[in-house]
Scaffold this motif. Structure first.
Motif, PDB file in Angstrom:
ATOM      1  N   ALA A  44      42.335  41.698  32.057  1.00 23.34           N
ATOM      2  CA  ALA A  44      40.997  42.266  31.904  1.00 23.34           C
ATOM      3  C   ALA A  44      40.016  41.448  32.733  1.00 23.34           C
ATOM      4  O   ALA A  44      39.983  40.220  32.624  1.00 23.34           O
ATOM      5  CB  ALA A  44      40.562  42.277  30.443  1.00 23.34           C
ATOM      6  N   VAL A  45      39.259  42.133  33.583  1.00 21.25           N
ATOM      7  CA  VAL A  45      38.165  41.500  34.310  1.00 21.25           C
ATOM      8  C   VAL A  45      36.900  41.748  33.517  1.00 21.25           C
ATOM      9  O   VAL A  45      36.551  42.901  33.228  1.00 21.25           O
ATOM     10  CB  VAL A  45      38.008  42.083  35.730  1.00 21.25           C
ATOM     11  CG1 VAL A  45      36.905  41.337  36.478  1.00 21.25           C
ATOM     12  CG2 VAL A  45      39.303  42.006  36.490  1.00 21.25           C
ATOM     13  N   ASP A  75      30.566  45.188  32.349  1.00 21.53           N
ATOM     14  CA  ASP A  75      31.731  45.972  32.693  1.00 21.53           C
ATOM     15  C   ASP A  75      33.010  45.236  32.291  1.00 21.53           C
ATOM     16  O   ASP A  75      33.061  44.007  32.296  1.00 21.53           O
ATOM     17  CB  ASP A  75      31.750  46.251  34.207  1.00 21.53           C
ATOM     18  CG  ASP A  75      32.858  47.220  34.606  1.00 21.53           C
ATOM     19  OD1 ASP A  75      33.218  48.069  33.774  1.00 21.53           O
ATOM     20  OD2 ASP A  75      33.344  47.110  35.740  1.00 21.53           O
ATOM     21  N   VAL A  76      34.037  46.007  31.943  1.00 27.08           N
ATOM     22  CA  VAL A  76      35.367  45.469  31.684  1.00 27.08           C
ATOM     23  C   VAL A  76      36.367  46.362  32.407  1.00 27.08           C
ATOM     24  O   VAL A  76      36.379  47.580  32.212  1.00 27.08           O
ATOM     25  CB  VAL A  76      35.709  45.418  30.179  1.00 27.08           C
ATOM     26  CG1 VAL A  76      37.156  44.984  29.985  1.00 27.08           C
ATOM     27  CG2 VAL A  76      34.775  44.472  29.446  1.00 27.08           C
ATOM     28  N   LYS A  77      37.184  45.757  33.226  1.00 26.06           N
ATOM     29  CA  LYS A  77      38.207  46.500  33.964  1.00 26.06           C
ATOM     30  C   LYS A  77      39.575  46.068  33.460  1.00 26.06           C
ATOM     31  O   LYS A  77      39.906  44.882  33.485  1.00 26.06           O
ATOM     32  CB  LYS A  77      38.086  46.230  35.469  1.00 26.06           C
ATOM     33  CG  LYS A  77      39.122  46.967  36.333  1.00 26.06           C
ATOM     34  CD  LYS A  77      38.921  46.628  37.799  1.00 26.06           C
ATOM     35  CE  LYS A  77      39.956  47.298  38.701  1.00 26.06           C
ATOM     36  NZ  LYS A  77      39.829  48.759  38.708  1.00 26.06           N
ATOM     37  N   LEU A  78      40.391  47.026  33.006  1.00 27.14           N
ATOM     38  CA  LEU A  78      41.717  46.744  32.467  1.00 27.14           C
ATOM     39  C   LEU A  78      42.782  47.028  33.525  1.00 27.14           C
ATOM     40  O   LEU A  78      42.712  48.034  34.234  1.00 27.14           O
ATOM     41  CB  LEU A  78      41.978  47.588  31.225  1.00 27.14           C
ATOM     42  CG  LEU A  78      41.050  47.356  30.031  1.00 27.14           C
ATOM     43  CD1 LEU A  78      41.369  48.355  28.928  1.00 27.14           C
ATOM     44  CD2 LEU A  78      41.173  45.940  29.526  1.00 27.14           C
ATOM     45  N   ILE A  79      43.758  46.129  33.607  1.00 23.75           N
ATOM     46  CA  ILE A  79      44.842  46.251  34.581  1.00 23.75           C
ATOM     47  C   ILE A  79      46.160  45.894  33.889  1.00 23.75           C
ATOM     48  O   ILE A  79      46.208  44.964  33.074  1.00 23.75           O
ATOM     49  CB  ILE A  79      44.623  45.296  35.774  1.00 23.75           C
ATOM     50  CG1 ILE A  79      43.310  45.631  36.499  1.00 23.75           C
ATOM     51  CG2 ILE A  79      45.798  45.343  36.745  1.00 23.75           C
ATOM     52  CD1 ILE A  79      42.887  44.560  37.491  1.00 23.75           C
ATOM     53  N   ALA A 107      44.754  45.961  42.560  1.00 27.20           N
ATOM     54  CA  ALA A 107      44.055  46.595  41.436  1.00 27.20           C
ATOM     55  C   ALA A 107      42.674  45.978  41.205  1.00 27.20           C
ATOM     56  O   ALA A 107      41.751  46.649  40.737  1.00 27.20           O
ATOM     57  CB  ALA A 107      44.897  46.483  40.163  1.00 27.20           C
ATOM     58  N   LEU A 108      42.527  44.702  41.546  1.00 26.32           N
ATOM     59  CA  LEU A 108      41.229  44.043  41.377  1.00 26.32           C
ATOM     60  C   LEU A 108      40.197  44.555  42.372  1.00 26.32           C
ATOM     61  O   LEU A 108      38.994  44.587  42.072  1.00 26.32           O
ATOM     62  CB  LEU A 108      41.392  42.526  41.551  1.00 26.32           C
ATOM     63  CG  LEU A 108      42.010  41.758  40.399  1.00 26.32           C
ATOM     64  CD1 LEU A 108      42.229  40.297  40.794  1.00 26.32           C
ATOM     65  CD2 LEU A 108      41.121  41.835  39.160  1.00 26.32           C
ATOM     66  N   TYR A 132      36.622  42.894  43.102  1.00 27.78           N
ATOM     67  CA  TYR A 132      36.429  41.859  42.077  1.00 27.78           C
ATOM     68  C   TYR A 132      37.168  40.565  42.415  1.00 27.78           C
ATOM     69  O   TYR A 132      36.825  39.495  41.904  1.00 27.78           O
ATOM     70  CB  TYR A 132      36.924  42.351  40.717  1.00 27.78           C
ATOM     71  CG  TYR A 132      36.028  43.357  40.033  1.00 27.78           C
ATOM     72  CD1 TYR A 132      34.654  43.330  40.197  1.00 27.78           C
ATOM     73  CD2 TYR A 132      36.570  44.331  39.206  1.00 27.78           C
ATOM     74  CE1 TYR A 132      33.835  44.256  39.562  1.00 27.78           C
ATOM     75  CE2 TYR A 132      35.765  45.264  38.559  1.00 27.78           C
ATOM     76  CZ  TYR A 132      34.396  45.224  38.752  1.00 27.78           C
ATOM     77  OH  TYR A 132      33.598  46.134  38.114  1.00 27.78           O
ATOM     78  N   LYS A 133      38.199  40.654  43.247  1.00 26.78           N
ATOM     79  CA  LYS A 133      39.082  39.503  43.443  1.00 26.78           C
ATOM     80  C   LYS A 133      38.357  38.289  44.027  1.00 26.78           C
ATOM     81  O   LYS A 133      38.801  37.151  43.839  1.00 26.78           O
ATOM     82  CB  LYS A 133      40.267  39.878  44.328  1.00 26.78           C
ATOM     83  CG  LYS A 133      39.914  40.252  45.754  1.00 26.78           C
ATOM     84  CD  LYS A 133      41.155  40.680  46.517  1.00 26.78           C
ATOM     85  CE  LYS A 133      40.839  41.084  47.943  1.00 26.78           C
ATOM     86  NZ  LYS A 133      42.047  41.552  48.663  1.00 26.78           N
TER      87      LYS A 133
END
Length: 280
Positions: A15-16, A21-25, A51-52, A55-56
């Motif tokens: 999770a980022v 915001d929250v991004k799930l991978i 996938a990031l 954001y990476k």
């Protein structure tokens, strides 16, 4: 931004976490006790980084919690993650991740009941006492592998009620030689044993399956929870699919041992997100 991970041998949930915001991978599992460095690097480079996306380059902290994350495993992971993200890296066990997810910095006994089982007494976010799991052969009471082992043994030794045995045979058509090979020769026997838990779920209303789960949980409490100093003075928290799927039986068992469960999470990443949101 914070990147968190809850990882096992087969799956890693990431999770980022950004302020709004929250991004799930989801990627294949990362377990430094099982996977070589090049496998871990491949998962991060080919699965996680794409996938990031953008954001990476914005990650300030990576907090990784997983199976196999002892001192040696964390050194391997930290070096790889540091080379990729060039930021602060935190690494700890999946048990500590479950504690973060359920009680944060409070105190209590935290347990995992999934494919395997584990537990620990946490005070102020730190592990103070630990009764070892010992794995699917010597321990793992209450887990999916423990339940599957008993189920298979009862089937072949004709201890399972006849009507359930007929259904079990129709469902899986188990062959003794194949089962023996899967348990004693394959690389992931614990996961194989746990794969039979859905049958128990589907038949939990029967006396046999209810007793099977109840007995398994009794063994978990007797051989693990009751070993902690002043165990009845601490609240209980659980994570894992077995704890979540049989939560009503788990609550009943805790009450019989004079204890109270305050949290049951199927997926630790849910609670970990809430914890790390507060750190932003």
């Amino acid at each position: 931004m914070i990147l968190i991970a809850d990882s096992g041998s087969t799956k890693t949930s990431w999770a980022v976490i950004a302020p709004n915001d929250v991004k799930l991978i989801t990627t294949p599992g990362i377990n430094p006790a099982v996977h070589h460095s090049h496998v871990i690097e491949s998962v991060i480079q080919s699965e996680l980084l794409p996938a990031l996306g953008t954001y990476k380059n914005k990650i300030d902290l990576v907090a990784f919690y997983g199976a196999g994350c002892n001192t040696y495993g964390c050194k391997i992971l930290s070096d790889i993650l540091q080379s990729v993200f060039n930021c602060e890296i935190g690494c700890n066990s999946d048990l500590t991740g479950s504690a973060i997810a359920t009680i944060g910095k409070d105190e209590g006994i935290v347990s995992i009941l999934g494919t395997g089982s584990n537990s620990g007494l946490f005070i102020n976010g730190n592990l103070k006492e630990h009764v070892p799991s010992l794995g699917y052969i010597l321990g793992d009471e209450g887990s999916g592998s423990y339940l599957g082992k008993q189920l298979l043994s009862d089937f072949f030794k004709r201890q399972m009620p006849h009507n359930l045995a007929v259904d079990f045979k129709d469902f899986y058509d188990p062959v003794e030689s194949e089962v023996i090979n899967a348990v004693y020769r394959n690389t992931k026997p614990n996961k194989y044993l746990a794969s039979f838990v859905p049958f128990i779920v589907s038949k939990i209303s029967t006396e046999y399956c209810h007793k099977l789960v109840k007995s398994s949980f009794n063994h978990f409490f007797e051989r693990n929870i009751c070993s902690y100093t002043d165990y009845q003075n601490y609240p209980l928290s659980f994570t894992g699919s077995v704890a979540f799927g049989f939560s009503s039986i788990l609550h009943d068992t805790a009450e019989e041992f004079g204890m109270k469960i305050i949290h049951i999470l199927q997926n630790p990443i849910e609670g970990m997100i809430q914890y790390y949101k507060q750190q932003l």
